[in-house]
Scaffold this active site. Structure first.
Site, PDB file in Angstrom:
ATOM      1  N   GLN A  51       0.838  -1.197   0.000  1.00 33.32           N
ATOM      2  CA  GLN A  51       0.000   0.000   0.000  1.00 33.32           C
ATOM      3  C   GLN A  51       0.876   1.250   0.000  1.00 33.32           C
ATOM      4  O   GLN A  51       1.900   1.304   0.681  1.00 33.32           O
ATOM      5  CB  GLN A  51      -0.898  -0.018   1.234  1.00 33.32           C
ATOM      6  CG  GLN A  51      -1.904   1.113   1.313  1.00 33.32           C
ATOM      7  CD  GLN A  51      -2.720   1.023   2.603  1.00 33.32           C
ATOM      8  OE1 GLN A  51      -2.745  -0.001   3.262  1.00 33.32           O
ATOM      9  NE2 GLN A  51      -3.363   2.119   2.964  1.00 33.32           N
ATOM     10  N   CYS A  57      -6.354   0.483   1.948  1.00 36.45           N
ATOM     11  CA  CYS A  57      -5.989  -0.878   2.346  1.00 36.45           C
ATOM     12  C   CYS A  57      -7.099  -1.854   1.949  1.00 36.45           C
ATOM     13  O   CYS A  57      -6.847  -3.025   1.681  1.00 36.45           O
ATOM     14  CB  CYS A  57      -5.719  -0.952   3.842  1.00 36.45           C
ATOM     15  SG  CYS A  57      -7.129  -0.511   4.888  1.00 36.45           S
ATOM     16  N   HIS A 228      -8.272  -1.718   9.789  1.00 36.77           N
ATOM     17  CA  HIS A 228      -7.357  -2.027   8.698  1.00 36.77           C
ATOM     18  C   HIS A 228      -7.802  -3.333   8.061  1.00 36.77           C
ATOM     19  O   HIS A 228      -8.102  -4.303   8.759  1.00 36.77           O
ATOM     20  CB  HIS A 228      -5.947  -2.151   9.287  1.00 36.77           C
ATOM     21  CG  HIS A 228      -4.862  -2.295   8.268  1.00 36.77           C
ATOM     22  ND1 HIS A 228      -4.620  -1.342   7.312  1.00 36.77           N
ATOM     23  CD2 HIS A 228      -3.964  -3.290   8.063  1.00 36.77           C
ATOM     24  CE1 HIS A 228      -3.587  -1.740   6.571  1.00 36.77           C
ATOM     25  NE2 HIS A 228      -3.187  -2.919   6.999  1.00 36.77           N
ATOM     26  N   ASN A 260      -1.212  -8.526   5.747  1.00 35.64           N
ATOM     27  CA  ASN A 260      -1.350  -7.086   5.938  1.00 35.64           C
ATOM     28  C   ASN A 260      -0.927  -6.384   4.647  1.00 35.64           C
ATOM     29  O   ASN A 260       0.193  -6.606   4.160  1.00 35.64           O
ATOM     30  CB  ASN A 260      -0.446  -6.643   7.100  1.00 35.64           C
ATOM     31  CG  ASN A 260      -0.619  -5.178   7.453  1.00 35.64           C
ATOM     32  OD1 ASN A 260      -1.076  -4.378   6.652  1.00 35.64           O
ATOM     33  ND2 ASN A 260      -0.233  -4.823   8.665  1.00 35.64           N
ATOM     34  N   TRP A 262       0.232  -3.639   4.123  1.00 29.74           N
ATOM     35  CA  TRP A 262       1.453  -2.854   4.270  1.00 29.74           C
ATOM     36  C   TRP A 262       2.704  -3.676   3.961  1.00 29.74           C
ATOM     37  O   TRP A 262       3.789  -3.117   3.797  1.00 29.74           O
ATOM     38  CB  TRP A 262       1.573  -2.305   5.699  1.00 29.74           C
ATOM     39  CG  TRP A 262       0.554  -1.253   6.019  1.00 29.74           C
ATOM     40  CD1 TRP A 262      -0.213  -0.545   5.138  1.00 29.74           C
ATOM     41  CD2 TRP A 262       0.185  -0.793   7.317  1.00 29.74           C
ATOM     42  NE1 TRP A 262      -1.037   0.320   5.791  1.00 29.74           N
ATOM     43  CE2 TRP A 262      -0.815   0.203   7.153  1.00 29.74           C
ATOM     44  CE3 TRP A 262       0.582  -1.111   8.613  1.00 29.74           C
ATOM     45  CZ2 TRP A 262      -1.399   0.864   8.213  1.00 29.74           C
ATOM     46  CZ3 TRP A 262       0.001  -0.451   9.672  1.00 29.74           C
ATOM     47  CH2 TRP A 262      -0.974   0.523   9.485  1.00 29.74           C
TER      48      TRP A 262
END
Length: 618
Positions: A51, A57, A228, A260, A262
């Site tokens: 991201q 997200c 998230h 995740n 990220w």
């Protein structure tokens, strides 16, 4: 964001609709960012995605799920081999890419150029681990074009992206409401359900609800992040133990793997990447599961811990409608409609939810049949997404939902009084609402609505059943007048006949039981109920609706016993009904076909009648 935006104004509009928040942006082509760009490097993987400087997200998590399903991502990225950079055919490269998304009932083609926003020679938004790989950045640009600009993707619903990638049906689940962390049986059933969706190529996402703005993206002590979206990338029963002993013991742990967006910040509790619990699993099993000790954003948890920490789960089912499949095949009915406001009550189609009793039944109405004794029905209502039009001040979706009413078996015209409500959705301003419901054999009407009356918009209604449901919109309020009406007469009354129950029917089968069903007939029209197996006191709960030309005419109700060859007669009752009748419910003794007073048969029948002289009163 056309194929080649030509002005600074166009480029800025492709990024923002409220103002620049990231500084000076340079649009660069992949060959300006690296020497040897590719669409894919070593295939496609959930690990490719990271991201960027955008709160999307939800989109990146959906992409992570998509990347694990080859059959799905090849729909979103069609002709990917032809779209790949080819050094040997450099002259044929035009810098144009083609993607497809499922939008409002159809696959939509989106074409973009290869210019990507950068700051300090780095991609601003979604990017890959490998600086030479660009599929994720290009898919994100195409999706941003669909919504109007990149900023329109800031904050969204993973369920929407999952549907856009698949054409499936998303079912949001509240894990707190289901109390899955405390109820072991319910948790086990949920795991089987989640694993079934995963094994049938569905996409799954999850999140931990943030209750305040300060909670958004707050990291818990266990490493998980609130507010998230995480992509679920695997669901397994993991075998514990080593060697042959593990197979003989057959001890398995229910586990789920997430990622995740990220690409970092993982779960640090039991069964995290480097935890000692993995010593309970053989090396070959760990390799099969792809367990690593890298902080790559992907991690395993037990399903029990998952239900303890996560609050929301989204299951995006791919509804199989192919008769060639080995899995369950669903029958799909797709209806397109609009909520339109009119002053005329009979023409208004924007009546609001059932709280607005005076206008609720003015909404669109759709009838369908359940033809089995019981059937699992999936119903999805989707509104046309308003997030795509933020510049017009229409960035917020309407609060939508629907009710399901069980109606007369021969209902052909619109409802004008509420019937037996058997289900419905919540009302929420999301793009889709979904309900899965077990329904008994019969006829039903779905009423899709906005929460408040007078609001206008387009919607898509999808109904999935085990056998064809003959779903269609009810458009007429009463029988139409034709050129034959003057000769044959036009209905003067409308009567609803509700056969409630019978008691003490004759047992005609060899075991002393009966399999009764009821036939209601009036002025040449008949309604037949389902058969009630082995029941001499059945609760028929069967309705018929009759538009009558003879106010003093009779209504006949006959009960039969279902047999292999010829059905046998159990009794009948005959009634009349006029608008001024005060007695609406009748319990009557069954008689033979001659209907003589002294010739009663075993059993009684309870019937409720409602008759109106205004045809639009029922």
């Amino acid at each position: 964001m056309c194929a080649f935006p030509g002005t600074v104004v166009q480029w800025i509009a492709s990024l923002f609709h409220q103002g620049n928040k990231i500084g000076r942006v340079h649009w660069k082509r992949p060959q300006e960012l690296c020497d040897d760009p590719h669409l894919f490097v070593d295939g496609i993987s959930a690990h490719d995605l990271h991201q960027g400087q955008l709160g999307n997200c939800w989109f990146v998590a959906a992409c992570s799920s998509l990347a694990s399903r080859e059959s799905l991502w090849q729909k979103v990225i069609p002709d990917w081999k032809e779209q790949e950079w080819d050094a040997e055919k450099a002259d044929s490269y035009a810098g144009i890419f083609h993607f497809r998304f499922w939008r409002f009932g159809e696959w939509v083609d989106v074409v973009i150029d290869d210019r990507l926003p950068t700051v300090s020679n780095q991609l601003v938004y979604c990017h890959s681990n490998d600086s030479k790989e660009f599929w994720s950045a290009l898919v994100e640009k195409a999706y941003a074009k669909l919504y109007g600009c990149y900023e329109a993707l800031d904050g969204g619903n993973t369920a929407d992206a999952l549907v856009d990638f698949t054409g499936g049906v998303s079912e949001p689940m509240d894990l707190l409401e289901g109390q899955f962390s405390q109820d072991e049986v319910a948790r086990s059933q949920l795991f089987e359900r989640v694993m079934k969706v995963h094994n049938r190529d569905g996409l799954i996402s999850c999140s931990i609800r943030a209750t305040t703005s300060a909670d958004m993206e707050a990291r818990l002590d266990c490493g998980l992040v609130k507010g998230h979206a995480y992509a679920v990338t695997d669901v397994r029963k993991v075998r514990l133990g080593h060697g042959l002993l593990a197979y003989f013991k057959s001890e398995k742990l229910t586990m789920i793997r997430m990622r995740n967006p990220w690409g970092e910040k993982e779960w640090s509790g039991p069964w995290s990447d480097s935890s000692e619990e993995w010593q309970k699993v053989s090396k070959s099993e760990r390799e099969k599961l792809g367990v690593t000790v890298q902080d790559d954003g992907e991690f395993w948890m037990t399903f029990e811990d998952f239900c303890q920490y996560f609050t929301d789960l989204i299951l995006c089912r791919l509804i199989n409608t192919s008769y060639l499949s080995i899995h369950k095949t669903w029958e799909e009915a797709v209806m397109r409609g609009t909520w339109t406001h009119q002053e005329d009550p009979l023409r208004n189609r924007a009546g609001g939810c059932i709280n607005h009793k005076a206008t609720f039944l003015q909404n669109p109405q759709y009838v369908f049949d359940v033809k089995k004794a019981e059937d699992e029905v999936l119903i999805c209502l989707q509104q046309k997404d308003r997030r795509c039009r933020p510049k017009e001040g229409k960035g917020e979706n309407l609060a939508i939902g629907f009710d399901i009413h069980r109606v007369e078996l021969n209902r052909k015209y619109r409802m004008h009084t509420t019937q037996q409500k058997v289900g419905g959705s919540i009302y929420i301003n999301s793009r889709c609402v979904f309900v899965k419901k077990e329904l008994k054999e019969g006829r039903y009407v779905i009423i899709p609505t906005t929460f408040d009356p007078g609001l206008q918009g387009e919607f898509l209604l999808r109904v999935f059943t085990d056998v064809p449901a003959d779903c269609k919109e009810l458009t007429l309020d009463e029988p139409p007048q034709t050129c034959w009406t003057g000769m044959c007469g036009y209905p003067l009354l409308v009567t609803q006949v509700h056969v409630l129950a019978a008691v003490g029917l004759q047992g005609q089968d060899s075991d002393g039981a009966s399999d009764p069903y009821v036939i209601i007939s009036c002025e040449g029209e008949k309604v037949c109920s389902p058969v009630h197996k082995d029941n001499r006191s059945p609760e028929f709960d069967t309705k018929g609706l009759f538009y009558r030309k003879k106010p003093k005419g009779s209504i006949h109700i006959e009960i039969y016993n279902k047999n292999v060859i010829v059905d046998s007669f159990l009794g009948r009752v005959t009634l009349t009904s006029e608008p001024n009748d005060l007695q609406q419910q009748h319990t009557m003794h069954l008689r033979d076909k001659g209907n003589r007073q002294g010739n009663d048969l075993p059993g009684t029948l309870t019937v409720r009648l409602v008759t109106c002289s205004t045809l639009t009163d029922i």
